[in-house]
Design an enzyme around this catalytic site. Sequence first.
Site, PDB file in Angstrom:
ATOM      1  N   ASN A 164      32.604  32.010   3.982  1.00  0.00           N
ATOM      2  CA  ASN A 164      33.535  30.920   4.312  1.00  0.00           C
ATOM      3  C   ASN A 164      34.799  31.399   5.025  1.00  0.00           C
ATOM      4  O   ASN A 164      35.418  30.638   5.768  1.00  0.00           O
ATOM      5  CB  ASN A 164      33.881  30.091   3.068  1.00  0.00           C
ATOM      6  CG  ASN A 164      34.510  30.901   1.967  1.00  0.00           C
ATOM      7  OD1 ASN A 164      34.360  32.118   1.904  1.00  0.00           O
ATOM      8  ND2 ASN A 164      35.217  30.228   1.084  1.00  0.00           N
ATOM      9  N   THR A 247      27.059  35.302  -9.431  1.00  0.00           N
ATOM     10  CA  THR A 247      26.797  36.589  -8.779  1.00  0.00           C
ATOM     11  C   THR A 247      27.762  37.649  -9.281  1.00  0.00           C
ATOM     12  O   THR A 247      27.385  38.808  -9.484  1.00  0.00           O
ATOM     13  CB  THR A 247      26.913  36.444  -7.252  1.00  0.00           C
ATOM     14  OG1 THR A 247      25.981  35.454  -6.808  1.00  0.00           O
ATOM     15  CG2 THR A 247      26.629  37.765  -6.557  1.00  0.00           C
ATOM     16  N   GLU A 265      36.971  37.928  -7.210  1.00  0.00           N
ATOM     17  CA  GLU A 265      37.558  36.617  -6.913  1.00  0.00           C
ATOM     18  C   GLU A 265      36.389  35.654  -6.875  1.00  0.00           C
ATOM     19  O   GLU A 265      35.618  35.620  -5.923  1.00  0.00           O
ATOM     20  CB  GLU A 265      38.307  36.656  -5.579  1.00  0.00           C
ATOM     21  CG  GLU A 265      39.186  35.445  -5.356  1.00  0.00           C
ATOM     22  CD  GLU A 265      38.618  34.501  -4.325  1.00  0.00           C
ATOM     23  OE1 GLU A 265      38.102  33.430  -4.752  1.00  0.00           O
ATOM     24  OE2 GLU A 265      38.665  34.809  -3.131  1.00  0.00           O
ATOM     25  N   GLU A 474      44.683  40.027  -5.073  1.00  0.00           N
ATOM     26  CA  GLU A 474      44.612  40.497  -3.699  1.00  0.00           C
ATOM     27  C   GLU A 474      45.845  40.036  -2.937  1.00  0.00           C
ATOM     28  O   GLU A 474      46.447  39.015  -3.264  1.00  0.00           O
ATOM     29  CB  GLU A 474      43.345  39.979  -3.020  1.00  0.00           C
ATOM     30  CG  GLU A 474      42.086  40.551  -3.626  1.00  0.00           C
ATOM     31  CD  GLU A 474      40.811  40.089  -2.937  1.00  0.00           C
ATOM     32  OE1 GLU A 474      39.827  40.833  -2.982  1.00  0.00           O
ATOM     33  OE2 GLU A 474      40.811  38.989  -2.360  1.00  0.00           O
TER      34      GLU A 474
END
Length: 494
Positions: A164, A247, A265, A474
């Site tokens: 994305n 995941t 994240e 981050e």
Amino acid sequence: PGPAAVRRGSGVLPAALVRRGGLVGGRWVETPAVFPVQDPATGEELGRVADCGAAEARAAVRAAHEAGAAWGRLPAKERSVRLRRWYELMMENKDELARIITAENGKPLKEAQGEILYSASFLEWFAEEARRVYGDVIPASGKDRRILVLKQPVGVAAIITPWNFPSAMITRKVAAALAAGCTVVVKPAEDTPLSALALGELANQAGIPAGVYNVVPCSRQQTPAVGEVLCTDPLVAKISFTGSTATGKILLKHAAGTVKRVSMELGGHAPFIVFDSANVDRAVAGALASKYRNSGQTCVCTNRFLVQKGVHDKFVEKFAKAIERELHVGSGFDAKTTQGPLINEKAVEKVERHINDAVSQGASIVTGGKRHSLGKNFFEPTLLSNVTTKMLCTQEETFGPLAPVIKFETEEEAIGIANAANVGLAGYFYSQDPAQIWRVAEQLEVGMVGVNEGIISSVECPFGGVKESGLGREGSKYGIDEYLEIKYVCFGGL
């Protein structure tokens, strides 16, 4: 191989930046197998890219490991200069890089151009932060010793990124890693590998040494094998992943075997609360930006709108009019477009499933609600009212252009609904009551809060979540810490 021209409609993407091989140890690597990259707007094949497997992943890890000692010992100022040059090359090629994003991701060109500026800003920021990794001298309890604290790079970092934001999600991680003195192996999403490879081309031009930045693109079929190598190889010291919570949990299990450092994240389920005291017009503008950016395909997009009873009807009416007036569905290369396609058919089906489930339980479609007449992966921006917390769209992340609105009566009720999720990445609320602003900001169980603001991401701010939305932060001054180890040195016998 030399540059590969990648076609998109009647135009040609920038051949000088589009590569089709993996980047391992500074060399472009072909593989016997390749996989197609498609334009989600048309289904047209943009080109074929090397389908790297476990062997290429292991080779990339070893190349990164071998390059690590020299890169880590390089003076911080020299690393800073290389990162700064990489930033400058991104800015010089910003229009071409944006066209690559729009072609492989589908987002409107204006959004893609914004992503490139955001992406480049991480290289600029961490080029500066590279020179600000400070240790400590701690007063010792004995006069014959000194206590030192050093910060050193963790080593090879495996970087696994989503489709994305195919450029920004790479630089947000890689810039911090390289600034700290780490080397990286990037595994981009199979839908959008061209941006990662273009960044590799510019890294080479910027003088980033061979093996410091490696890229192993691969198909969906090869992803489990490549991911397992990156998460289990003992030469990999750190994993940074952006993607789904499911995941992320798999990668954490793999990483546990060698006790790797991890940054995650993961999925979001952002609430957007509009209190009775809110400026409704500003709330509508914030809702539009937060929900429909990238056609709802961002991890911090609002997924649940909670609107207090006193302003509910006014908000829904104004929000619907704003959607119909300001949002335009079409090709990302069309200047009028604000809503590009969803990434694939599976994404469209999920939006449909959420709408059908909500309507079957009594929700009302205020606007939108179906696939767009353009066909393919295009979907109408949709607004639902009469939504309850029992509906699927309020229980899991849609990741599409669907805005469900829940009516609530009290602040406590809204906080309860907002915090009832097992994830907590971003949250937003609109209020003009100072006491309420403090209460709600502190009580929302998320890593990032937007108060009277629908867009909150910036390079200076720490990005990350709580609960099952991830680990670590981050960007900002904190982002470089994710790639540093703290070493205590006791200097005795003085």
